[in-house]
Design a protein around this motif. Structure first.
Motif, PDB file in Angstrom:
ATOM      1  N   UNK A  89      -6.057   9.982  -2.943  1.00  0.00           N
ATOM      2  CA  UNK A  89      -5.135   8.857  -2.792  1.00  0.00           C
ATOM      3  C   UNK A  89      -5.785   7.588  -3.337  1.00  0.00           C
ATOM      4  N   UNK A  90      -7.078   7.413  -3.041  1.00  0.00           N
ATOM      5  CA  UNK A  90      -7.801   6.264  -3.578  1.00  0.00           C
ATOM      6  C   UNK A  90      -7.903   6.324  -5.087  1.00  0.00           C
ATOM      7  N   UNK A  91      -8.077   7.531  -5.622  1.00  0.00           N
ATOM      8  CA  UNK A  91      -8.124   7.695  -7.073  1.00  0.00           C
ATOM      9  C   UNK A  91      -6.827   7.251  -7.720  1.00  0.00           C
ATOM     10  N   UNK A  92      -5.695   7.629  -7.114  1.00  0.00           N
ATOM     11  CA  UNK A  92      -4.399   7.203  -7.643  1.00  0.00           C
ATOM     12  C   UNK A  92      -4.210   5.700  -7.487  1.00  0.00           C
ATOM     13  N   UNK A  93      -4.717   5.156  -6.379  1.00  0.00           N
ATOM     14  CA  UNK A  93      -4.582   3.719  -6.168  1.00  0.00           C
ATOM     15  C   UNK A  93      -5.370   2.931  -7.207  1.00  0.00           C
ATOM     16  N   UNK A  94      -6.539   3.428  -7.604  1.00  0.00           N
ATOM     17  CA  UNK A  94      -7.291   2.743  -8.656  1.00  0.00           C
ATOM     18  C   UNK A  94      -6.469   2.717  -9.952  1.00  0.00           C
TER      19      UNK A  94
ATOM     20  N   UNK B 254       0.856  -1.189   0.000  1.00  0.00           N
ATOM     21  CA  UNK B 254       0.000   0.000   0.000  1.00  0.00           C
ATOM     22  C   UNK B 254       0.892   1.240   0.000  1.00  0.00           C
ATOM     23  N   UNK B 255       1.673   1.427  -1.079  1.00  0.00           N
ATOM     24  CA  UNK B 255       2.685   2.487  -1.100  1.00  0.00           C
ATOM     25  C   UNK B 255       2.115   3.905  -1.053  1.00  0.00           C
ATOM     26  N   UNK B 256       0.865   4.060  -1.446  1.00  0.00           N
ATOM     27  CA  UNK B 256       0.272   5.399  -1.435  1.00  0.00           C
ATOM     28  C   UNK B 256      -0.404   5.720  -0.103  1.00  0.00           C
ATOM     29  N   UNK B 257      -0.582   4.718   0.732  1.00  0.00           N
ATOM     30  CA  UNK B 257      -1.201   4.947   2.033  1.00  0.00           C
ATOM     31  C   UNK B 257      -2.711   5.112   1.968  1.00  0.00           C
ATOM     32  N   UNK B 258      -3.372   4.249   1.234  1.00  0.00           N
ATOM     33  CA  UNK B 258      -4.833   4.303   1.155  1.00  0.00           C
ATOM     34  C   UNK B 258      -5.420   3.862   2.480  1.00  0.00           C
TER      35      UNK B 258
END
Length: 482
Positions: free
Chosen positions: A369-374, A61-65
């Motif tokens: 952050x969730x948008x980037x994770x998608x 979880x590198x972006x920290x979602x």
């Protein structure tokens, strides 16, 4: 631009009216263009860029979602459909135990303009179609999330490998506004001359290597009672997909960049322009276009082509998915690279191939952050391959389709892309000045293909039109150096 893949339904679909920089407000005016590559240049200030808040990070979880962080996705639902996005959203939902609100629409701009104005945009947007948002303006206003964190994050497939190292370099260039990477062009479109391999084999014809060989083959084709070419006459800018790239291939990218940059005499002093436009004039004079093509939409021209009424059509790799309803199973859809001319600056096999299908993450959404994770999930090989399977298109993920059994058109596109290597043509004129290329020049090209305008007049009038835009202070100008 896409790519990418397909348009919407009959009428004015996603690639018929992809409208770019000529916007007023957040929605662009109804002109036609395509998605191209290389750094956009121009554009706005980065001072309003915001950073997405991040939770606890880890290798997976590198972006920290945040667990349970709800996500809202707005996906353009045209010829690509939106199932590929739903599939990625399902992985987000299961990984983070979060609800995902999905909207599939062809009205991205009209539905989201008031939400941007109200400060409550969704978390991720596939900003495509006729009524898309003006990304140049949104970026200048600080409305787009800087995606550097996504690029620097570990990839799904190999956490030790950064996302930026898994995607095509031109995608990294194209997604820039100034120095900020805030648009991810997910798909990768291959442009060229499309044909049926079955028909070519049955007639003993070979895809020609040169402009002269194409003219000769057209004569042989016509003797068989088949039209050599058809095109979307209602939207003649489709012909520009090939025409512009053919000029760049023969004249070289430096000469083409002068055209993109609206430099004086860029059309009139370029010998490649004369050679290519005279080639089209010859095709028209010898009646090598399917009769009535000037009145056809993109769907109608593609249907005439898949029915075997014409051998060649200029198009992008979305055509396989879009024309699927009328394509015979054994059609053998294939695409050829650009033709050789006289004294070409770029070698045989040169191809026009460009990033397409722009995804953006609003900086003022509830869960950027969730948008980037998608997007990170979509950039995995699993979902890149799912995209290739579902919509018959490449993504920006390098080598994602290795070992896959591909559809005929996608297999052909992949093959010519590999053969081209670094010999890729990119054109920005339609991206930056759609009113110029798709309305004004489109009208001139339409007349050229019906034999109502001579090549010399096309060149003269095109140069005049470009000079007019260059001197028009109300039109935002862009400049490319590579």
């Amino acid at each position: 631009m896409g790519s990418t893949s397909a348009h919407g339904n009959e009428g004015l679909g996603r690639r018929d009216l992809i409208k770019r920089s000529a916007a007023i407000g957040l929605i662009t005016v109804p002109t036609m263009s395509l998605l191209t590559s290389c750094a956009t240049g121009g554009g706005g200030s980065d001072e309003k860029k915001t950073k997405a808040p991040a939770g606890k990070t880890s290798a997976t979880n590198p972006l920290g979602v945040e667990k349970g962080a709800a996500l809202e996705a707005f996906i353009f639902k045209g010829g690509l459909g939106d199932q590929y996005a739903k599939d990625a959203e399902a992985d987000y939902k299961s990984t983070y135990g979060a609800t995902v609100k999905h909207t599939g629409t062809q009205q991205v701009g009209p539905k989201l303009t008031p939400r941007f104005a109200g400060g409550n945009p969704p978390d991720v947007i596939d900003n495509s179609g006729a009524d898309h948002l003006n990304m140049n303006k949104l970026s200048a206003q600080g409305q787009l999330q800087d995606l550097k964190a996504l690029l620097d994050a570990g990839s799904i497939d190999d956490p030790a490998k950064k996302v930026r190292d898994t995607i095509h370099p031109s995608t990294l260039e194209k997604g820039l506004h100034g120095e900020t990477f805030d648009v991810l062009y997910y798909a990768f479109t291959i442009y060229g001359t499309w044909y049926s391999q079955k028909l070519m084999d049955a007639k003993g014809w070979e895809y020609p290597k040169t402009l002269d060989a194409m003219v000769k083959l057209c004569g042989d084709i016509k003797k068989e009672g088949i039209a050599p070419w058809t095109y979307a006459g209602k939207y003649p800018y489709y012909v520009h997909f090939n025409l512009f790239a053919q000029i760049a291939k023969i004249g070289g990218m430096d000469a083409w960049m002068a055209i993109d940059n609206l430099e004086p005499n860029a059309w009139t002093k370029n010998d490649a322009v004369k050679e290519v436009i005279e080639h089209y004039e010859e095709l028209a004079a010898k009646k090598y276009f399917l009769e009535g093509s000037q009145g056809l939409t993109h769907i109608q021209s593609q249907t005439q082509w898949t029915k075997g009424k014409a051998v060649f059509i200029p198009n992008g790799s979305w055509v396989e998915n879009e024309a699927a309803p009328t394509t015979p199973e054994d059609f053998g859809m294939a695409v050829g690279a650009l033709f050789d001319g006289t004294g070409d600056k770029m070698p045989h096999g040169t191809l026009r191939a460009e990033p397409s299908e722009p995804f953006i993450v609003p900086s003022k959404g509830k869960n950027p952050v969730g948008g980037m994770e998608l997007l990170r999930i979509m950039l995995s090989k699993k979902h890149a391959q799912n995209f290739a399977t579902k919509v018959k298109s490449l993504t920006c993920v390098m080598d994602a389709t290795e070992g896959m059994k591909l559809s005929p058109g996608l297999a052909s596109a992949s093959s010519v892309f590999k053969e081209a290597g670094s010999n890729l043509v990119t054109c920005q004129l339609q991206e930056w000045y759609p009113a110029l290329t798709d309305e004004k020049m489109g009208g001139l090209t339409g007349q050229l293909l019906t034999g109502d305008l001579k090549a010399a007049d096309w060149i003269k009038k095109t140069q005049e039109a470009c000079d007019k835009v260059a001197k028009d202070d109300s039109v935002t100008k862009f400049k490319r150096t590579s």
